[in-house]
Design a protein around this motif. Structure first.
Motif, PDB file in Angstrom:
ATOM      1  N   THR A 348       0.841  -1.188   0.000  1.00 38.15           N
ATOM      2  CA  THR A 348       0.000   0.000   0.000  1.00 38.15           C
ATOM      3  C   THR A 348       0.879   1.242   0.000  1.00 38.15           C
ATOM      4  O   THR A 348       1.827   1.340   0.791  1.00 38.15           O
ATOM      5  CB  THR A 348      -0.907   0.018   1.246  1.00 38.15           C
ATOM      6  OG1 THR A 348      -1.775  -1.114   1.201  1.00 38.15           O
ATOM      7  CG2 THR A 348      -1.751   1.285   1.296  1.00 38.15           C
ATOM      8  N   GLY A 349       0.582   2.168  -0.904  1.00 39.70           N
ATOM      9  CA  GLY A 349       1.341   3.414  -0.969  1.00 39.70           C
ATOM     10  C   GLY A 349       1.499   3.888  -2.388  1.00 39.70           C
ATOM     11  O   GLY A 349       1.146   3.184  -3.358  1.00 39.70           O
ATOM     12  N   ASP A 350       2.006   5.093  -2.539  1.00 38.54           N
ATOM     13  CA  ASP A 350       2.225   5.644  -3.865  1.00 38.54           C
ATOM     14  C   ASP A 350       3.143   4.731  -4.672  1.00 38.54           C
ATOM     15  O   ASP A 350       4.177   4.275  -4.187  1.00 38.54           O
ATOM     16  CB  ASP A 350       2.869   7.031  -3.752  1.00 38.54           C
ATOM     17  CG  ASP A 350       1.933   8.058  -3.131  1.00 38.54           C
ATOM     18  OD1 ASP A 350       0.734   7.758  -3.025  1.00 38.54           O
ATOM     19  OD2 ASP A 350       2.410   9.154  -2.757  1.00 38.54           O
ATOM     20  N   HIS A 352       2.432   1.781  -5.533  1.00 42.12           N
ATOM     21  CA  HIS A 352       2.136   0.374  -5.235  1.00 42.12           C
ATOM     22  C   HIS A 352       0.644   0.061  -5.341  1.00 42.12           C
ATOM     23  O   HIS A 352       0.267  -1.002  -5.794  1.00 42.12           O
ATOM     24  CB  HIS A 352       2.615   0.020  -3.821  1.00 42.12           C
ATOM     25  CG  HIS A 352       4.087   0.110  -3.641  1.00 42.12           C
ATOM     26  ND1 HIS A 352       4.967  -0.810  -4.149  1.00 42.12           N
ATOM     27  CD2 HIS A 352       4.838   1.042  -3.004  1.00 42.12           C
ATOM     28  CE1 HIS A 352       6.195  -0.469  -3.839  1.00 42.12           C
ATOM     29  NE2 HIS A 352       6.151   0.657  -3.140  1.00 42.12           N
ATOM     30  N   GLY A 353      -0.213   0.976  -4.894  1.00 38.52           N
ATOM     31  CA  GLY A 353      -1.650   0.712  -4.867  1.00 38.52           C
ATOM     32  C   GLY A 353      -2.105   0.387  -3.468  1.00 38.52           C
ATOM     33  O   GLY A 353      -1.683   1.027  -2.500  1.00 38.52           O
ATOM     34  N   VAL A 354      -2.936  -0.646  -3.343  1.00 35.86           N
ATOM     35  CA  VAL A 354      -3.466  -1.065  -2.047  1.00 35.86           C
ATOM     36  C   VAL A 354      -3.250  -2.572  -1.909  1.00 35.86           C
ATOM     37  O   VAL A 354      -3.688  -3.346  -2.765  1.00 35.86           O
ATOM     38  CB  VAL A 354      -4.966  -0.739  -1.914  1.00 35.86           C
ATOM     39  CG1 VAL A 354      -5.504  -1.216  -0.568  1.00 35.86           C
ATOM     40  CG2 VAL A 354      -5.200   0.757  -2.065  1.00 35.86           C
ATOM     41  N   ARG A 355      -2.590  -2.982  -0.850  1.00 37.89           N
ATOM     42  CA  ARG A 355      -2.298  -4.399  -0.660  1.00 37.89           C
ATOM     43  C   ARG A 355      -3.587  -5.219  -0.672  1.00 37.89           C
ATOM     44  O   ARG A 355      -4.533  -4.933   0.063  1.00 37.89           O
ATOM     45  CB  ARG A 355      -1.562  -4.616   0.665  1.00 37.89           C
ATOM     46  CG  ARG A 355      -1.232  -6.076   0.958  1.00 37.89           C
ATOM     47  CD  ARG A 355      -0.293  -6.184   2.161  1.00 37.89           C
ATOM     48  NE  ARG A 355      -0.158  -7.559   2.614  1.00 37.89           N
ATOM     49  CZ  ARG A 355       0.643  -8.467   2.061  1.00 37.89           C
ATOM     50  NH1 ARG A 355       1.393  -8.140   1.019  1.00 37.89           N
ATOM     51  NH2 ARG A 355       0.698  -9.695   2.540  1.00 37.89           N
ATOM     52  N   GLY A 356      -3.620  -6.255  -1.516  1.00 35.97           N
ATOM     53  CA  GLY A 356      -4.783  -7.125  -1.618  1.00 35.97           C
ATOM     54  C   GLY A 356      -5.757  -6.748  -2.708  1.00 35.97           C
ATOM     55  O   GLY A 356      -6.707  -7.492  -2.962  1.00 35.97           O
ATOM     56  N   ARG A 357      -5.532  -5.641  -3.379  1.00 37.50           N
ATOM     57  CA  ARG A 357      -6.457  -5.234  -4.450  1.00 37.50           C
ATOM     58  C   ARG A 357      -6.242  -6.090  -5.688  1.00 37.50           C
ATOM     59  O   ARG A 357      -5.102  -6.331  -6.102  1.00 37.50           O
ATOM     60  CB  ARG A 357      -6.242  -3.762  -4.797  1.00 37.50           C
ATOM     61  CG  ARG A 357      -7.195  -3.243  -5.863  1.00 37.50           C
ATOM     62  CD  ARG A 357      -6.831  -1.820  -6.263  1.00 37.50           C
ATOM     63  NE  ARG A 357      -7.710  -1.322  -7.317  1.00 37.50           N
ATOM     64  CZ  ARG A 357      -7.440  -0.275  -8.092  1.00 37.50           C
ATOM     65  NH1 ARG A 357      -6.292   0.387  -7.916  1.00 37.50           N
ATOM     66  NH2 ARG A 357      -8.278   0.107  -9.020  1.00 37.50           N
TER      67      ARG A 357
END
Length: 401
Positions: A348-350, A352-357
């Motif tokens: 999660t983060g810029d 990367h996105g959101v973990r698990g998406r």
């Protein structure tokens, strides 16, 4: 794109192996497979997720025993995600699945008869319904008060897919260490024996499926997986409102599976939120008047109350996540899918996105434009809810008594 049709679409009668973190909707999925496709369920791998692996294994054996399918072998699957050293169930799962994963119900109550047993069964259901109406716990309060050990700084503990924000997390006595008890080898053996005729239905994290393919890469090309997991066109059902519960448990495993080259169908929230368990459906199951349908109806009551108490979108009924995945294994035309190269975001983060998406894989899409061969998953975006409900009810009413 695969379209919804009124045609049968039922696959040839090949064997089905289920991998489940047996909670309330997993139990209904088992009942659907046993009622709709007698003899096709060749085994169940019990894994962590809704509950600890050991509890999932007990629940699986109990449900199979109640449904007259105790001859179906049960294998011990992974006890923790691939990224962690041990696992503790998320406290919020107890809201939806009860204290034991089966809504707080005791299968033995339904295997016995007589007024005292009926009274005990009613008491268990009342307690389960009361629990289902309680508010969800604060995500920060997932640590057990009766911890008995401190983890070394190198130990990674998964709390229902979440990593505690502390250097030396407290490990509850109920934590289960990583590893499996033969479930992964059972998947490999089944895939090599039956090849493309086998369907692996996963209703929990994809840890076992990923590990099976890692250990035996040769099975991927013929392996058909129908996985309950993901959210593509709508928000997720985790605290971040982006990821879906089964995927957040082990994003690394899910990402590996969707890129593995196996024939993967993702039956996620876009489809399952269209297939609701309503009071009318519960009453129809209960009207069959058997011990088995009484249990299934009580499970449905717990699900309806638990979901309605926390989310207004489920005021009409509870989503039948795992039963839909099981039904799609039998009849793929119950859902409409789009075929896309997929990935699961791992941080999660810029950047990367959101973990698990669960999202389309940009590099995979680019390779499609270049006419390269690339792994694609069948992502369910719609469901024939009416036809599913008919099949679901017919299967549950048809379970052995």
């Amino acid at each position: 794109m695969r379209n919804l049709t009124a045609d049968s679409g039922v696959r040839p009668a090949g064997p089905i192996l289920m991998d489940a973190d047996t909670g309330v909707d997993d139990a209904l999925a088992l009942a659907l497979l046993i009622g709709a496709a007698p003899g096709r369920l060749i085994g169940v791998v019990a894994t962590y997720g809704n509950v600890a692996q050991s509890q999932a294994e007990r629940n699986t054996r109990d449900v199979l025993r109640l449904l007259g399918a105790d001859a179906v072998p049960v294998y011990a699957g992974s006890r923790a995600p691939s990224w962690a050293d041990c696992f503790v169930p998320d406290a919020a799962c107890a809201h939806f699945h009860g204290s034991n994963g089966l809504g707080g119900l005791d299968v033995d109550d339904y295997l016995s008869t007589g007024a005292p047993v009926a009274a005990q069964r009613a008491a268990h259901l009342r307690a389960a319904m009361k629990h289902a109406g309680e508010a969800l716990p604060d995500p920060a309060l997932v640590h057990s008060a009766d911890a008995t050990a401190r983890a070394p700084r190198t130990t990674v503990v998964s709390y229902g897919g979440y990593l505690p924000a502390q250097d030396a997390p407290t490990i509850p006595a109920t934590a289960e260490p990583a590893g499996d008890g033969g479930g992964v080898d059972a998947i490999i053996a089944a895939a090599r024996r039956w090849g493309g005729d086998l369907t692996l239905v996963t209703t929990g994290p994809l840890t076992d499926a990923a590990e099976a393919i890692r250990r035996a890469p040769d099975i991927a090309r013929n392996l058909r997986i129908v996985a309950m997991g993901g959210a593509f066109l709508q928000q997720g059902n985790c605290y971040d409102l982006t990821s879906e519960t089964n995927i957040i448990q082990d994003p690394e495993a899910a990402d590996f599976v969707v890129r593995s080259g196996a024939d993967v169908t993702l039956v996620g929230l876009d489809a399952t939120h269209r297939c609701l368990c309503t009071p009318a459906m519960r009453d129809a199951v209960r009207s069959a008047g058997t011990a088995q349908t009484d249990f299934l109806a009580d499970i449905m009551s717990v699900m309806i109350e638990a979901n309605a108490s926390v989310d207004p979108q489920f005021a009409l009924g509870a989503p039948l996540h795992d039963p839909l995945a099981a039904a799609v294994a039998l009849d793929p035309t119950l859902v409409r899918t789009i075929d896309l190269p997929m990935k699961v975001q791992l941080a999660t983060g810029d950047g990367h996105g959101v973990r698990g998406r669960t999202v389309g894989d940009p590099m995979g899409l680019a390779r499609l434009v270049a006419k390269d061969d690339v792994a694609r998953a069948h992502v369910a975006i719609d469901a024939d809810s009416g036809r599913f409900a008919e099949n679901f009810l017919a299967a549950l009413i048809n379970v052995p008594r």
